[in-house]
Scaffold this motif. Structure first.
Motif, PDB file in Angstrom:
ATOM      1  N   ARG A   1       2.576   5.079  -4.959  1.00  0.00           N
ATOM      2  CA  ARG A   1       1.853   4.203  -5.882  1.00  0.00           C
ATOM      3  C   ARG A   1       1.163   3.070  -5.128  1.00  0.00           C
ATOM      4  O   ARG A   1       0.004   2.726  -5.430  1.00  0.00           O
ATOM      5  N   LEU A   2       1.814   2.480  -4.146  1.00  0.00           N
ATOM      6  CA  LEU A   2       1.207   1.403  -3.363  1.00  0.00           C
ATOM      7  C   LEU A   2      -0.004   1.916  -2.581  1.00  0.00           C
ATOM      8  O   LEU A   2      -1.027   1.227  -2.475  1.00  0.00           O
ATOM      9  N   VAL A   3       0.103   3.121  -2.030  1.00  0.00           N
ATOM     10  CA  VAL A   3      -1.038   3.721  -1.334  1.00  0.00           C
ATOM     11  C   VAL A   3      -2.187   3.939  -2.320  1.00  0.00           C
ATOM     12  O   VAL A   3      -3.360   3.685  -1.995  1.00  0.00           O
ATOM     13  N   ASP A   4      -1.883   4.385  -3.529  1.00  0.00           N
ATOM     14  CA  ASP A   4      -2.914   4.568  -4.555  1.00  0.00           C
ATOM     15  C   ASP A   4      -3.662   3.261  -4.810  1.00  0.00           C
ATOM     16  O   ASP A   4      -4.902   3.233  -4.856  1.00  0.00           O
ATOM     17  N   VAL A   5      -2.915   2.177  -4.982  1.00  0.00           N
ATOM     18  CA  VAL A   5      -3.523   0.871  -5.259  1.00  0.00           C
ATOM     19  C   VAL A   5      -4.401   0.432  -4.091  1.00  0.00           C
ATOM     20  O   VAL A   5      -5.506  -0.090  -4.272  1.00  0.00           O
ATOM     21  N   CYS A   6      -3.896   0.632  -2.866  1.00  0.00           N
ATOM     22  CA  CYS A   6      -4.675   0.262  -1.678  1.00  0.00           C
ATOM     23  C   CYS A   6      -6.003   1.009  -1.638  1.00  0.00           C
ATOM     24  O   CYS A   6      -7.072   0.407  -1.437  1.00  0.00           O
TER      25      CYS A   6
ATOM     26  N   ARG B   1      -1.159  -6.537  -5.165  1.00  0.00           N
ATOM     27  CA  ARG B   1      -2.398  -6.955  -5.827  1.00  0.00           C
ATOM     28  C   ARG B   1      -2.693  -8.427  -5.559  1.00  0.00           C
ATOM     29  O   ARG B   1      -3.849  -8.824  -5.428  1.00  0.00           O
ATOM     30  N   GLN B   2      -1.645  -9.247  -5.474  1.00  0.00           N
ATOM     31  CA  GLN B   2      -1.843 -10.648  -5.130  1.00  0.00           C
ATOM     32  C   GLN B   2      -2.462 -10.789  -3.740  1.00  0.00           C
ATOM     33  O   GLN B   2      -3.416 -11.535  -3.547  1.00  0.00           O
TER      34      GLN B   2
ATOM     35  N   VAL C   1      -6.001  -8.036   9.141  1.00  0.00           N
ATOM     36  CA  VAL C   1      -4.744  -8.738   8.891  1.00  0.00           C
ATOM     37  C   VAL C   1      -3.809  -7.784   8.161  1.00  0.00           C
ATOM     38  O   VAL C   1      -4.168  -7.189   7.141  1.00  0.00           O
ATOM     39  N   VAL C   2      -2.599  -7.642   8.690  1.00  0.00           N
ATOM     40  CA  VAL C   2      -1.616  -6.725   8.110  1.00  0.00           C
ATOM     41  C   VAL C   2      -0.868  -7.433   6.986  1.00  0.00           C
ATOM     42  O   VAL C   2      -0.191  -8.440   7.217  1.00  0.00           O
ATOM     43  N   ILE C   3      -1.006  -6.910   5.777  1.00  0.00           N
ATOM     44  CA  ILE C   3      -0.291  -7.467   4.635  1.00  0.00           C
ATOM     45  C   ILE C   3       0.838  -6.515   4.237  1.00  0.00           C
ATOM     46  O   ILE C   3       0.751  -5.311   4.441  1.00  0.00           O
ATOM     47  N   GLY C   4       1.891  -7.067   3.685  1.00  0.00           N
ATOM     48  CA  GLY C   4       2.988  -6.246   3.201  1.00  0.00           C
ATOM     49  C   GLY C   4       3.259  -6.563   1.748  1.00  0.00           C
ATOM     50  O   GLY C   4       2.762  -7.553   1.205  1.00  0.00           O
ATOM     51  N   ALA C   5       4.043  -5.728   1.106  1.00  0.00           N
ATOM     52  CA  ALA C   5       4.396  -5.962  -0.293  1.00  0.00           C
ATOM     53  C   ALA C   5       5.599  -5.117  -0.665  1.00  0.00           C
ATOM     54  O   ALA C   5       5.686  -3.953  -0.283  1.00  0.00           O
ATOM     55  N   ARG C   6       6.527  -5.720  -1.416  1.00  0.00           N
ATOM     56  CA  ARG C   6       7.680  -4.976  -1.900  1.00  0.00           C
ATOM     57  C   ARG C   6       7.356  -4.208  -3.180  1.00  0.00           C
ATOM     58  O   ARG C   6       8.057  -3.263  -3.524  1.00  0.00           O
TER      59      ARG C   6
END
Length: 342
Positions: A43-48, A299-300, A288-293
């Motif tokens: 799902r996170l890959v989809d959003v990206c 999205r933020q 810039v490498v961003i991460g997210a749980r």
């Protein structure tokens, strides 16, 4: 999504890269970061991809390879739509042999093949050495990487956590023998950690090595949740993992957060978005490498692009985050023409 050249190469990457250190959640360090499974990762890959962010960064030591495996599963069937970056050199917890660490020819050939298998691909867009191996001759490491590029297993190469002299020596050796050059430097850089500017930034500008910036929020300190006189939030990644990351004085942190608060009120943007946007306006930065749980955090962070801080905002943040550099950099800063123009 804006795209920039990766250093002096002809390869273009998005200004934001999604870091997958939260995938897997194995071990004391990575469990504090997150424990994203295959379904959540997909799902996170989809959003990206919906946002135009198509570059994903991992490493063979992230959750002992689980991060690579989960990322590989999440991008399965769409390899042609993504840019995959991983890192090798460090020892995983399940490795105990004398050759199970470093960047020797034997280890690079073995670990690159293992990463390719876990990621479910036959090539890497970018391979970065996770750290400098002082026991292996630079010639051995670079000749092996050049062989892997010529074999089609790697498209571009880079480094991470190198000193300036480590990187410059490597570039000099590559030039001497006509081997593939490093075009990326994955380095720590944030408003509360500006050491990158002392040597690696001018080196990158001079030698065409693009900054791939990790931990842009200063190991979770620039989320907007850490304030003067308040306890550490219960969900902060700093619980149990602060000692692994860069150390920051409370005085510097609170000074920077105060400045970020002011800019946030003037721009209507969040503190993390401002901290990331500041980095995107700094010289030599390619991505810039961003991460997210979770999806909300992702999205933020994606909201950090598509706008720019004003010169006045940049100056305010520059002043708040300024520290006296180590020698000889403080001495060099007093003279003209010590560094390339930016």
């Amino acid at each position: 999504m804006e795209f920039r050249r990766l250093g002096a190469s002809g390869f273009k990457v998005p200004v934001l890269t999604f870091g997958t250190g939260t995938f897997g959640g194995k071990g004391p360090l990575f469990s504090a970061w997150g424990s994203t499974d295959i379904a959540e990762a997909t799902r996170l890959v989809d959003v990206c991809l919906e946002s135009g962010l198509n570059m994903f960064d991992t490493a063979d030591v992230y959750s002992d390879g689980a991060s690579e495996s989960i990322l590989g599963a999440a991008v399965k069937g769409r390899r042609d739509k993504v840019i995959l970056s991983t890192k090798v050199t460090f020892r995983r917890s399940d490795e105990t042999g004398p050759n199970d660490v470093g960047s020797s020819r034997e280890r690079l050939l073995r670990t690159v093949d293992a990463s390719l298998q876990r990621l479910g691909t036959d090539y890497l867009d970018l391979l970065q050495l996770h750290g400098f191996d002082a026991e292996t001759p630079v010639q051995e490491t670079l000749s092996t990487l050049d062989d892997l590029v010529r074999a089609g297993k790697i498209r571009y190469i880079g480094v991470s956590n190198f000193s300036g002299w480590h990187l410059m020596k490597s570039l000099s050796v590559a030039d001497r023998y006509g081997w593939t050059r490093y075009v990326a430097n994955q380095a720590y850089y944030s408003l509360i950690g500006r050491d990158y500017e002392w040597e690696q930034m001018p080196l990158g500008l001079d030698q065409g090595v693009g900054g791939v910036i990790w931990s842009p929020l200063g190991w979770g300190r620039l989320t907007g949740k850490i304030r003067r006189g308040t306890p550490l939030p219960a969900d902060s990644r700093l619980h149990g993992s602060a000692s692994y990351g860069p150390q920051v004085s409370d005085e510097l942190l609170y000074r920077v957060v105060d400045a970020l608060d002011e800019v946030a009120k003037e721009t209507g943007k969040s503190i993390p978005q401002i901290a990331i946007n500041w980095l995107l306006q700094r010289p030599s930065v390619s991505t810039v490498v961003i991460g997210a749980r979770n999806e909300e955090q992702l999205r933020q962070n994606l909201g950090a692009v598509g706008w720019s801080l004003t010169d006045e905002h940049m100056k305010k943040l520059d002043e708040a985050s300024k520290v006296t550099p180590a020698y000889p950099y403080w001495h060099q800063n007093g003279f003209e023409r010590n560094k390339p123009p930016v």
